[in-house]
Write a protein that holds these residues in place. Structure first.
Motif, PDB file in Angstrom:
ATOM      1  N   MET A 193      28.655  45.009  29.596  1.00  0.00           N
ATOM      2  CA  MET A 193      30.107  44.950  29.626  1.00  0.00           C
ATOM      3  C   MET A 193      30.710  46.252  30.140  1.00  0.00           C
ATOM      4  O   MET A 193      31.571  46.258  31.019  1.00  0.00           O
ATOM      5  CB  MET A 193      30.622  44.656  28.212  1.00  0.00           C
ATOM      6  N   LEU A 194      30.269  47.377  29.581  1.00  0.00           N
ATOM      7  CA  LEU A 194      30.834  48.662  29.980  1.00  0.00           C
ATOM      8  C   LEU A 194      30.565  48.965  31.444  1.00  0.00           C
ATOM      9  O   LEU A 194      31.463  49.390  32.181  1.00  0.00           O
ATOM     10  CB  LEU A 194      30.259  49.770  29.086  1.00  0.00           C
ATOM     11  N   ILE A 195      29.334  48.741  31.891  1.00  0.00           N
ATOM     12  CA  ILE A 195      28.985  49.042  33.277  1.00  0.00           C
ATOM     13  C   ILE A 195      29.734  48.118  34.235  1.00  0.00           C
ATOM     14  O   ILE A 195      30.286  48.568  35.258  1.00  0.00           O
ATOM     15  CB  ILE A 195      27.463  48.926  33.480  1.00  0.00           C
ATOM     16  N   GLY A 196      29.793  46.829  33.930  1.00  0.00           N
ATOM     17  CA  GLY A 196      30.457  45.873  34.815  1.00  0.00           C
ATOM     18  C   GLY A 196      31.934  46.163  34.983  1.00  0.00           C
ATOM     19  O   GLY A 196      32.452  46.220  36.110  1.00  0.00           O
ATOM     20  N   VAL A 197      32.636  46.376  33.882  1.00  0.00           N
ATOM     21  CA  VAL A 197      34.077  46.624  33.952  1.00  0.00           C
ATOM     22  C   VAL A 197      34.366  47.976  34.606  1.00  0.00           C
ATOM     23  O   VAL A 197      35.309  48.113  35.394  1.00  0.00           O
ATOM     24  CB  VAL A 197      34.690  46.559  32.531  1.00  0.00           C
ATOM     25  N   GLY A 198      33.543  49.000  34.305  1.00  0.00           N
ATOM     26  CA  GLY A 198      33.745  50.308  34.914  1.00  0.00           C
ATOM     27  C   GLY A 198      33.588  50.267  36.423  1.00  0.00           C
ATOM     28  O   GLY A 198      34.415  50.832  37.162  1.00  0.00           O
ATOM     29  N   TYR A 302      38.549  36.506  36.697  1.00  0.00           N
ATOM     30  CA  TYR A 302      37.217  36.140  37.199  1.00  0.00           C
ATOM     31  C   TYR A 302      37.132  36.400  38.705  1.00  0.00           C
ATOM     32  O   TYR A 302      36.142  36.944  39.206  1.00  0.00           O
ATOM     33  CB  TYR A 302      36.925  34.658  36.940  1.00  0.00           C
ATOM     34  N   SER A 303      38.181  36.003  39.444  1.00  0.00           N
ATOM     35  CA  SER A 303      38.171  36.158  40.898  1.00  0.00           C
ATOM     36  C   SER A 303      38.147  37.636  41.285  1.00  0.00           C
ATOM     37  O   SER A 303      37.466  38.022  42.246  1.00  0.00           O
ATOM     38  CB  SER A 303      39.413  35.485  41.498  1.00  0.00           C
ATOM     39  N   PHE A 304      38.879  38.469  40.552  1.00  0.00           N
ATOM     40  CA  PHE A 304      38.896  39.900  40.818  1.00  0.00           C
ATOM     41  C   PHE A 304      37.502  40.502  40.639  1.00  0.00           C
ATOM     42  O   PHE A 304      37.020  41.259  41.501  1.00  0.00           O
ATOM     43  CB  PHE A 304      39.899  40.584  39.888  1.00  0.00           C
ATOM     44  N   PHE A 308      34.810  42.258  43.628  1.00  0.00           N
ATOM     45  CA  PHE A 308      34.479  43.679  43.717  1.00  0.00           C
ATOM     46  C   PHE A 308      33.148  44.066  43.081  1.00  0.00           C
ATOM     47  O   PHE A 308      32.689  45.187  43.283  1.00  0.00           O
ATOM     48  CB  PHE A 308      35.602  44.521  43.099  1.00  0.00           C
ATOM     49  N   LEU A 309      32.547  43.181  42.324  1.00  0.00           N
ATOM     50  CA  LEU A 309      31.242  43.507  41.757  1.00  0.00           C
ATOM     51  C   LEU A 309      30.137  43.007  42.666  1.00  0.00           C
ATOM     52  O   LEU A 309      30.185  41.860  43.141  1.00  0.00           O
ATOM     53  CB  LEU A 309      31.090  42.895  40.356  1.00  0.00           C
ATOM     54  N   PRO A 310      29.122  43.816  42.927  1.00  0.00           N
ATOM     55  CA  PRO A 310      28.002  43.361  43.757  1.00  0.00           C
ATOM     56  C   PRO A 310      27.274  42.196  43.096  1.00  0.00           C
ATOM     57  O   PRO A 310      27.314  42.011  41.876  1.00  0.00           O
ATOM     58  CB  PRO A 310      27.091  44.604  43.829  1.00  0.00           C
ATOM     59  N   THR A 311      26.604  41.406  43.922  1.00  0.00           N
ATOM     60  CA  THR A 311      25.767  40.328  43.398  1.00  0.00           C
ATOM     61  C   THR A 311      24.746  40.915  42.430  1.00  0.00           C
ATOM     62  O   THR A 311      24.109  41.921  42.703  1.00  0.00           O
ATOM     63  CB  THR A 311      25.043  39.608  44.549  1.00  0.00           C
ATOM     64  N   GLY A 312      24.587  40.293  41.326  1.00  0.00           N
ATOM     65  CA  GLY A 312      23.697  40.809  40.282  1.00  0.00           C
ATOM     66  C   GLY A 312      24.485  41.527  39.209  1.00  0.00           C
ATOM     67  O   GLY A 312      24.363  41.209  38.027  1.00  0.00           O
ATOM     68  N   ILE A 313      25.317  42.504  39.625  1.00  0.00           N
ATOM     69  CA  ILE A 313      26.185  43.184  38.653  1.00  0.00           C
ATOM     70  C   ILE A 313      27.226  42.192  38.118  1.00  0.00           C
ATOM     71  O   ILE A 313      27.548  42.186  36.926  1.00  0.00           O
ATOM     72  CB  ILE A 313      26.887  44.397  39.282  1.00  0.00           C
TER      73      ILE A 313
END
Length: 569
Positions: A193-198, A302-304, A308-313
């Motif tokens: 959670m922390l890594i994904g949102v950051g 979800y769309s945002f 902006f998050l890479p595939t996997g992240i």
């Protein structure tokens, strides 16, 4: 089945995480069956990083991830302010109330109703048991429903089957190993959670070229501190924090701590991390509003993140979101089943029931409650309505007898608790029944006092009315008919080993530092958000990176605590 969001790699990550949760349940099954204390509290031996992550994972539910950012999507910076106010009220529970509860209560007390009986009498035990069961069902049911909505968005499965899948996975590991399994899986949820949102914050700001460009794309009223919401809505979000003080899940964590100092440090760290996490989630929601102004809040968020998050992240974040619903759901499901097996069956029906019998009954009851709650909450079609109803109902009735009541030193009557609980419910439930089944007179009454039916302002008025009645009744019964209580015998703590001296110093020093950081963080974030400019961009980059750093620190601390975790087997 087709994917509406993400890739098949993201889906594979979600599936892998769910399999991991099941394996954890299998791994710790034998340890959990040693005693009910092991099953319900992990034997009060879990490492600090696990306790901190578990508290935070339960606190940060799907409502926190989508509900509060959804508010920021609609009304802007006011969503962050409302959330920060609630965190300020909760901070006192972290520093004072939680450690105090852990210090004074005997180790034989494991549940909130047992605490009520210890402070009052058996009638208080029964009243708080019934109230706790209703509250727990409203809590874990909404988490399964939130995951059902997510799976519906992602894969097009029905909301009911999405909620049922979530419930089945939770059952697979919580039924096997109880609190041990849910606490360990919570650590990895926080990491994701922390890594994904950051990362999403950093990459989103890079896309816009700074916070000032985000502000330019938002409606002008999104930087108004109250968001053009009525003042009673602000009061509603502030008082929402009060349900957390007697919250059964927090009390379970208080009891599971090795010592009062460990509880104090874990709660203080949770407040800081949750406050930082909530601020960043609100900033992401406002960037989602700038990019996708015509979507529903949850879908825009979800769309945002997908953009902006890479595939996997992105898959890790989705896994964390699913886990957020499951980690909150498994906690309340376990506690709700325990309220029946230990607080009703063992207390009132079969006092000589063994730990093995209670564990078996608790497992069966979790399956039953999961099935019932999944069916019931799907009928409401909205997570926030039933979640907020349960929180307000619970806090209006139980807060006064348990939180001020534990500190009460004047004349005291043992029946004051259940009478105060009953009086609050007699006000709250007729005037604010669960949305979806409320009679028409409830809406008419709301309009009569000038608020929208089932709005935060409506909740605040009814809550404050029920709370006031509960307080007056509690004072009247105690001061009018009570006697001076006998001096309570404090539980004598064993002499701590010498090697723990350094840990105590660590907890004392760092609890103060974490509390100081929290007091500085929230007002600075609010002021900078409104003022804007390059300093705001710098702060959001910094906090986004700090989320990632704290996620990595949690992972490193888990590696350092691996010997303690292996010893739990």
């Amino acid at each position: 089945m087709h994917l509406r969001y993400g890739t098949w790699l993201d889906l594979a990550i979600i599936v892998a995480y769910l399999v991991f949760c099941v394996l954890v349940g299998i791994l710790y099954k034998r340890r959990a069956e040693k005693s009910f204390e092991e099953y319900f509290l992990a034997g009060r031996t879990i490492p600090t990083v696990v306790l901190t992550s578990s508290i935070m994972a339960t606190f940060i539910s799907t409502v926190t991830i989508v509900g509060i950012p959804g508010l920021a999507y609609r009304i802007g910076i006011a969503g962050m302010i409302f959330n920060s106010i609630a965190m300020y009220f909760l901070r006192y529970g972290a520093v004072f109330y939680g450690p105090y509860v852990r210090k004074i209560l005997p180790t034989t007390i494991m549940t909130l109703p047992e605490m009520a009986e210890y402070l009052y009498n058996s009638r208080a035990h029964l009243a708080s048991t019934i109230l706790s069961i209703i509250f727990n069902i409203s809590r874990f049911g909404t988490q399964f429903l939130a995951v059902g909505f997510l799976l519906n968005f992602l894969f097009g499965v029905s909301i009911f089957w999405g909620a049922a899948i979530s419930a089945l996975v939770v059952l697979s590991y919580t039924v096997l190993s109880g609190f041990i399994a849910e606490a360990i899986t919570d650590v990895f949820q926080m990491l994701f959670m922390l890594i994904g949102v950051g990362l999403a914050t950093i990459m989103g700001l890079r896309h816009f070229g700074g916070w000032e460009n985000v502000v330019a794309a938002l409606p002008s009223d999104h930087l108004v501190w109250h968001g053009k919401e009525p003042i009673m809505a602000l009061v509603a979000y502030a008082i929402m924090a009060f349900y957390m003080y007697p919250d059964p899940s927090f009390y379970q964590r208080y009891s599971a701590g090795k010592s009062p100092k460990q509880v104090q440090f874990a709660m203080s760290a949770m407040i800081l991390l949750s406050s930082m996490f909530g601020i960043i989630c609100c900033i992401n929601a406002m960037m989602a509003r700038a990019l996708f102004p015509d979507m529903t809040p949850a879908l825009a968020i979800y769309s945002f993140l997908e953009r902006f998050l890479p595939t996997g992240i992105f898959g890790l974040w989705l896994a964390a979101f699913v886990a957020a619903g499951m980690s909150t759901g498994d906690t309340y499901m376990l506690i709700g089943a325990t309220n029946i097996s230990r607080d009703i069956y063992k207390r009132w029906i079969k006092r000589d029931a063994t730990d093995a019998q209670i564990i078996r009954l608790t497992r069966v009851l979790m399956i039953f409650l999961a099935a019932i709650s999944t069916y019931v909450v799907v009928q409401f079609k909205t997570v926030w309505s039933i979640w907020s109803w349960g929180a307000m109902m619970f806090a209006s009735a139980i807060f006064v007898p348990l939180v001020p009541g534990i500190l009460w030193r004047w004349r005291k009557h043992p029946d004051s608790a259940w009478i105060a609980i009953a009086s609050a419910l007699a006000i709250f439930i007729p005037l604010y029944p669960p949305p979806g089944i409320a009679p028409q007179y409830v809406e008419k009454l709301a309009r009569l006092i000038g608020v929208a039916p089932f709005s935060p302002a409506h909740q605040a008025y009814i809550f404050l009315g029920a709370w006031l009645v509960s307080t007056l009744v509690y004072l009247f019964v105690n001061l009018g008919f009570g006697k001076k209580p006998l001096k309570r015998e404090r539980r004598k703590l064993a002499e701590p080993p010498k090697e723990l001296t350094g840990q105590v110093r660590f907890y004392n020093r760092n609890t103060f530092l974490l509390s100081l950081l929290f007091w500085l963080l929230a007002p600075a974030a609010i002021i900078v958000s409104i003022v804007g400019g390059s300093i705001a961009s710098f702060l959001w980059y910094f906090l986004g990176g700090l989320n990632v750093v704290f996620g990595l620190i949690i992972f490193w601390q888990v590696i350092r605590a691996r010997k303690e975790l292996l010893a739990l087997k």
